[in-house]
Design a protein around this motif. Structure first.
Motif, PDB file in Angstrom:
ATOM      1  N   TRP A  90       0.815  -1.224   0.000  1.00 18.21           N
ATOM      2  CA  TRP A  90       0.000   0.000   0.000  1.00 18.21           C
ATOM      3  C   TRP A  90       0.845   1.269   0.000  1.00 18.21           C
ATOM      4  CZ3 TRP A  90      -3.270  -1.748   4.779  1.00 18.21           C
ATOM      5  CH2 TRP A  90      -4.019  -2.891   4.431  1.00 18.21           C
ATOM      6  N   LEU A  97     -14.719  -5.900  -6.907  1.00 20.25           N
ATOM      7  CA  LEU A  97     -14.875  -7.198  -7.564  1.00 20.25           C
ATOM      8  C   LEU A  97     -16.340  -7.508  -7.839  1.00 20.25           C
ATOM      9  CD1 LEU A  97     -12.235  -9.342  -5.609  1.00 20.25           C
ATOM     10  CD2 LEU A  97     -12.077  -8.474  -7.952  1.00 20.25           C
ATOM     11  N   GLU A 147      -9.677  -1.607   3.045  1.00 21.60           N
ATOM     12  CA  GLU A 147      -9.132  -2.116   1.786  1.00 21.60           C
ATOM     13  C   GLU A 147      -9.826  -3.422   1.393  1.00 21.60           C
ATOM     14  OE1 GLU A 147      -6.443  -2.219  -1.593  1.00 21.60           O
ATOM     15  OE2 GLU A 147      -7.411  -0.696  -0.351  1.00 21.60           O
ATOM     16  N   LYS A 148     -10.104  -4.291   2.385  1.00 19.80           N
ATOM     17  CA  LYS A 148     -10.835  -5.529   2.100  1.00 19.80           C
ATOM     18  C   LYS A 148     -12.245  -5.221   1.598  1.00 19.80           C
ATOM     19  CE  LYS A 148      -9.686  -9.302   3.477  1.00 19.80           C
ATOM     20  NZ  LYS A 148      -9.031 -10.468   2.813  1.00 19.80           N
ATOM     21  N   TYR A 197      -7.364  -0.950  -3.872  1.00 18.29           N
ATOM     22  CA  TYR A 197      -8.808  -1.064  -4.024  1.00 18.29           C
ATOM     23  C   TYR A 197      -9.546   0.130  -3.451  1.00 18.29           C
ATOM     24  CZ  TYR A 197      -8.375  -5.773  -5.879  1.00 18.29           C
ATOM     25  OH  TYR A 197      -8.080  -6.841  -6.677  1.00 18.29           O
ATOM     26  N   GLN A 221     -12.111  -3.898  -1.901  1.00 26.13           N
ATOM     27  CA  GLN A 221     -11.826  -4.998  -2.828  1.00 26.13           C
ATOM     28  C   GLN A 221     -13.100  -5.771  -3.148  1.00 26.13           C
ATOM     29  OE1 GLN A 221      -9.277  -8.095  -1.264  1.00 26.13           O
ATOM     30  NE2 GLN A 221      -8.606  -8.687  -3.301  1.00 26.13           N
ATOM     31  N   THR A 222     -13.875  -6.078  -2.118  1.00 29.65           N
ATOM     32  CA  THR A 222     -15.125  -6.811  -2.326  1.00 29.65           C
ATOM     33  C   THR A 222     -16.071  -6.022  -3.226  1.00 29.65           C
ATOM     34  OG1 THR A 222     -14.951  -7.968  -0.222  1.00 29.65           O
ATOM     35  CG2 THR A 222     -17.148  -7.787  -1.166  1.00 29.65           C
ATOM     36  N   SER A 242      -4.090   2.941  -1.089  1.00 28.56           N
ATOM     37  CA  SER A 242      -4.124   1.483  -1.269  1.00 28.56           C
ATOM     38  C   SER A 242      -4.962   1.159  -2.509  1.00 28.56           C
ATOM     39  CB  SER A 242      -4.687   0.810  -0.022  1.00 28.56           C
ATOM     40  OG  SER A 242      -5.888   1.429   0.398  1.00 28.56           O
TER      41      SER A 242
END
Length: 244
Positions: A31, A200, A192-193, A112, A196-197, A110
């Motif tokens: 990141w 996507l 960030e998670k 995403y 990302q989800t 970062s």
């Protein structure tokens, strides 16, 4: 013998150790961005004095003693030798001055989170545990005007953040505020998670299965019982760092 007291959240020695570790962990996560971006942590009770990374020092090399101690009320900060860059002063100086409750401020690009911030509508839609974690906690600034280095931009960011703990900066990145370095870094990790989800899920072109406000709020509230995860996770991440 009496056990030593737990250090206060703004103990400078503890903060230097943890903040320098946060930079290095951030780089390990992929990141970091060249020698830019900034993390800071307040060391005074009123939040105005804070630690900040020096101008253009790579995250992977930052040691506790490298961190600058800056007073957000000192308008001459940018004039001295070893001064922080203007964007760091714009964001961190203003937020620490305006929001003493923001003990720790982490700003990153970062991948995403930045991709999400570049969407026309970067709203963190609650579609799972991680996205719902930020339900009711996220603010948005969609008035990108280039590198954040003007005083009025810092003031605008402080206004947009309000009482939230996450600021999605349109066409830019994300800023997280928290009470401790571990707590703020955990939010950076989970944001960030979550981003990302969302990226996507949106990339499939299929409609999102969005949680109701009631379920999203219940999920966000449920995360409070897991607050201790932040310290355990951060301790583990620190243990994986190679010595400098």
């Amino acid at each position: 013998m009496t056990a030593p007291a737990t250090p206060a959240p703004f103990d400078p020695a503890v903060l230097r150790q943890d903040l320098s570790a946060a930079f290095r962990i951030c780089h390990q996560m992929g990141w970091s961005e060249s020698v830019g971006n900034h993390f800071s942590a307040a060391v005074s009770g009123d939040g105005a004095e804070f630690l900040l990374n020096a101008c253009w020092q790579h995250f992977a090399t930052i040691r506790p003693g490298d961190l600058l101690r800056i007073d957000a009320r000192d308008g001459t900060v940018l004039e001295g030798q070893g001064a922080p860059d203007a964007s760091a002063w714009c964001v961190h100086g203003t937020l620490h001055r305006r929001k003493p409750e923001a003990r720790v401020i982490l700003h990153a690009h970062s991948p995403y989170a930045t991709a999400l911030a570049c969407l026309k509508d970067p709203t963190v839609v609650p579609i799972d545990n991680n996205t719902a974690r930020f339900h009711g906690r996220t603010a948005y600034d969609l008035d990108f005007g280039g590198i954040a280095d003007a005083e009025e931009e810092g003031e605008r960011l402080a206004e947009r953040l309000g009482d939230k703990s996450v600021l999605v900066m349109g066409n830019h990145g994300v800023t997280i505020v928290g009470e401790t370095i571990a707590a703020a870094f955990e939010d950076l990790y989970f944001f960030e998670k979550a981003a990302q989800t969302l990226v996507l899920a949106r990339s499939t072109g299929q409609p999102l299965s969005v949680l109701s406000d009631a379920v999203a709020q219940n999920t966000a509230d449920g995360w409070r019982a897991y607050a201790g995860m932040a310290d355990r996770h951060f301790d583990f991440l620190k243990s994986q760092l190679p010595p400098l």
